[in-house]
Design an enzyme around this catalytic site. Structure first.
Site, short mmCIF file in Angstrom:
data_model
loop_
_atom_site.label_atom_id
_atom_site.label_comp_id
_atom_site.label_asym_id
_atom_site.label_seq_id
_atom_site.Cartn_x
_atom_site.Cartn_y
_atom_site.Cartn_z
N CYS A 1 -1.72 -9.41 48.67
CA CYS A 1 -1.27 -8.39 47.62
C CYS A 1 -0.15 -8.56 46.95
CB CYS A 1 -0.85 -7.32 48.57
SG CYS A 1 -1.36 -7.23 50.44
N ARG B 1 -3.73 -17.26 58.61
CA ARG B 1 -2.91 -16.78 59.65
C ARG B 1 -2.97 -17.28 60.79
NH1 ARG B 1 -4.36 -10.47 58.54
NH2 ARG B 1 -4.14 -10.45 56.31
N GLN C 1 -10.95 -12.48 52.54
CA GLN C 1 -11.12 -11.21 52.54
C GLN C 1 -11.71 -10.45 51.17
OE1 GLN C 1 -6.59 -10.16 52.72
NE2 GLN C 1 -6.82 -9.42 54.53
N ASP D 1 -10.92 -8.61 48.94
CA ASP D 1 -9.72 -7.54 49.03
C ASP D 1 -9.93 -7.00 47.54
OD1 ASP D 1 -7.31 -6.79 49.67
OD2 ASP D 1 -6.54 -8.91 49.64
N HIS E 1 -6.67 -4.32 45.22
CA HIS E 1 -5.79 -3.59 44.96
C HIS E 1 -5.86 -2.53 43.92
CE1 HIS E 1 -4.33 -6.96 47.61
NE2 HIS E 1 -3.94 -5.89 48.36
N LYS F 1 -3.69 5.35 56.34
CA LYS F 1 -4.77 4.61 56.24
C LYS F 1 -6.05 5.44 57.05
CE LYS F 1 -4.36 1.69 60.21
NZ LYS F 1 -4.58 0.11 60.72
N HIS G 1 -4.71 -0.63 49.32
CA HIS G 1 -5.46 -1.83 49.75
C HIS G 1 -6.73 -1.50 50.33
CE1 HIS G 1 -1.40 -3.87 50.58
NE2 HIS G 1 -1.09 -2.58 50.44
ZN LIG Z 1 -3.30 -5.93 50.33
#
Ligand SMILES: [Zn+2]
Ligand SMILES: [Zn+2]
Length: 647
Positions: free
Chosen positions: A338, A367, A385, A387, A389, A473, A519
């Site tokens: 992000c 992580r 991910q 991912d 945004h 969320k 996200h």
């Molecule tokens: Zn994010």
């Protein structure tokens, strides 16, 4: 008398001090036999605890999660009692109910080591104790008393837990000769625990801290009926056969290397190509939905993560910053994509007409997970991910949400996840200070999510108070072919990062405004998604996705040239094809390739060579008849087409 309200709204009067168990008995004897715990005004209570005021109650049987919880938690205490009697001097850590059973972390002392072969003995002791029908008795104790009790016993784990508790909130539970520090609730007595199986032993650090002692964790499961245990064990057998770690190896999808390091998956060619197909599939959908691709590096300056707040969350407990020869310069492996995307948003001024902006990246993040927590592809230290945004105006939130939901539903449909639930996490209305962002924006966002979910007619669980501090969320939880639940896609609203990164757009009023950030990751991560897909399909991927779509099985060496010709033709039609040229009987070739989960088996012999055809078998379905090469190619392609029908 007090008024007791039941879930159907009916109200009945009982004597003050009536217990949940007595209420159940007054309704029917069979209910009283089956009831395991009671909710009193939404709090989970012991069955025999007296109810002294008007209350709304819910009686929980085993099929209710609250009933199961009390059942398995009580089973954990029972196991502890058995262990204490078999191994005197054992010290106890924690022993909770979990999603499928229970465990207890125990310190058996330095002299005693137990293995799987000791589990039946503990199991047997538990069954002996069950037959005593001991009650689970609750007592409230002072902190001083609790510390003295476990201090005298020499159980430093319990005293450490008690140190953290507030005086006046501490309770003990006692059954038979065993006393535990516990909040409860528990069963009325041990008699409902009819079927018990202790499953496995693992190591677990005390309080999850690698610098502290490793305790022995014993897992078990229990049921009110023997038949339920049998069914559960059968399911566990099935799950073993579908274990993605086993199938991933057999199907040559991925591997791990001790040298590379734990939790760092290596994708093999077949797995990498499968993953690429998944990525291309999603990239195409994203293009159709107006996402733009971005690419960002795997590291970022420490300052970036301090700004985003991730350093506070991941800094200490994750991979440590990377230093450079430059004094004071520090970089962090990215735990999230992000912040990089926020900086891309900031790379130029934005007007309200530019929004929404949707940036997508298959971004690899790192992580740290304790080695004991690592598990195949589902718990790893580096993962990618899917991912994206979305930066939008508050008034665009609902539409953007609907679009993401469409995307996720399409993915589920195409990959045959028919059974799923959605969970909406909202803020706690009584504790509004906890959350960042204005009241108005929160109300709008929560409303938008609830309306979007409703518009799609999806089964939804609303969890009030479960939202992150930075926004509400929506999570998608799929049930796989064995009924196991997996959390996959997630859509998260965020008011925090736009604030921290001072993201802006110029509104129609010529004033500066903050965009809202969403996200979203429909797969969650490529690693986890592929793991779930393997376990859900038992390795039988949909035709469009599977590594090898067809294998040619010449019945003898004489037909290898013709097999080569067919293979080239199919490859030219973009069909992933193999030839099994081993000198084996055709029956064995069929069996072996079915085990490899290859959907189409094409048998080639004299007849086929002469007529320019192939004999087609579908994995698990048998003979599909004789087809020309062209017929087979279009037959396969139309099956792929059907699976990928457009959104
Ligand atoms: Zn994010
Ligand atoms: Zn307990």
């Amino acid at each position: 008398m007090i008024n007791i309200t039941f879930p159907d709204g009916s109200v009945r009067q009982f004597d003050k001090g009536v217990s949940g168990l007595e209420i159940a008995k007054s309704l029917s004897n069979s209910l009283a036999r089956e009831v395991l715990s009671v909710n009193v005004n939404d709090e989970l209570w012991d069955l025999w605890r007296p109810i002294n005021v008007d209350a709304t109650i819910k009686l929980n049987k085993f099929d209710d999660p609250d009933g199961k919880h009390a059942f398995w938690h009580s089973s954990a205490h029972l196991m502890a009692e058995a262990i204490e009697s078999l191994y005197p001097g054992t010290k106890f850590g924690i022993g909770p109910a979990i999603e499928n059973g229970f465990y207890y972390d125990v310190d058996l002392g330095d002299e005693v080591v137990i293995s799987d072969s000791d589990l039946p003995r503990i199991e047997k002791k538990m069954k002996d104790l069950v037959s005593q029908k001991n009650r689970y008795n609750r007592s409230e104790v002072s902190k001083a008393h609790a510390l003295k009790f476990f201090g005298d016993k020499g159980d430093e784990y319990k005293t450490e837990l008690i140190e953290d508790l507030e005086d006046g909130t501490i309770s003990f539970y006692e059954q038979g000769n065993f006393t535990d520090l516990c909040r409860g609730p528990h069963l009325a007595d041990t008699s409902p625990i009819k079927a018990i199986k202790l499953l496995s032993i693992a190591g677990a650090y005390w309080r999850g801290d690698e610098s502290r002692k490793q305790l022995t964790r014993i897992y078990g499961v229990s049921f009110p009926k023997a038949k339920m245990l049998e069914e559960h064990l059968e399911l566990l057998e099935q799950a073993k056969l579908r274990d993605h770690r086993k199938l991933g190896k057999e199907l040559e999808l991925f591997t791990f290397s001790k040298r590379v390091g734990p939790g760092l998956p290596l994708w093999l060619p077949k797995g990498a190509m499968l993953r690429e197909r998944l990525e291309n599939f999603l990239k195409k959908l994203q293009r159709e939905q107006g996402y733009e691709p971005v690419i960002t590096p795997h590291i970022g300056q420490k300052e970036l993560w301090v700004t985003s707040g991730h350093y506070a969350k991941y800094g200490k407990d994750s991979f440590q910053p990377i230093k450079t020869p430059q004094e004071g310069e520090e970089f962090l492996l990215k735990p999230m994509n992000c912040p990089h995307h926020c900086e891309i948003y900031k790379s130029k001024p934005r007007s309200y007409r530019d929004l929404p902006v949707r940036y997508a990246e298959f971004g690899t993040v790192y992580r740290y997970e304790q080695s004991g927590e690592l598990h195949g592809l589902t718990r790893v230290r580096g993962f990618t991910q899917d991912d994206a945004h979305i930066f939008c105006r508050p008034d665009q939130l609902k539409e953007e949400f609907l679009k993401v939901i469409d995307l996720i539903l399409y993915i589920f449909k195409t990959l045959d996840f028919k059974d799923f639930i959605t969970q909406v996490s909202l803020r706690d209305p009584d504790d509004k200070e906890k959350y960042i962002g204005t009241d108005e924006n929160w109300d709008k966002a929560e409303q938008a999510i609830l309306e979007a979910v409703k518009a799609k007619g999806m089964e939804v669980v609303v969890e009030t108070g479960e939202a992150a501090f930075y926004g509400p969320k929506l999570d998608f939880i799929v049930r796989d072919a064995l009924g196991r639940k997996w959390q996959l896609g997630t859509i998260q609203v965020d008011y925090n990062l736009p604030e921290r990164f001072e993201l802006e757009y110029i509104g129609s009023d010529n004033q500066k405004h903050r965009p809202v950030m969403i996200h979203r990751a429909p797969f969650g991560s490529m690693e986890r998604f592929v793991a779930v897909l393997i376990e859900h399909t038992a390795g039988k991927f949909p035709l469009w996705l599977t590594p090898d779509q067809a294998v040619l099985l010449p019945i003898s060496e004489k037909y290898h040239d013709y097999a080569e010709k067919v293979s080239n033709f199919l490859k030219n039609c973009d069909i992933r094809t193999l030839i099994d040229e081993r000198n084996e009987k055709i029956g064995k070739k069929i069996r072996d390739n079915e085990l490899k989960r290859i959907p189409y088996l094409l048998i080639i012999g004299e007849k086929e060579q002469e007529s320019g055809t192939v004999s087609v078998r579908r994995q698990g379905e048998g003979d599909k008849g004789v087809m020309s090469m062209e017929e087979f190619a279009s037959f396969l392609q139309s099956e792929v087409q059907n699976q990928l029908e457009s959104i």
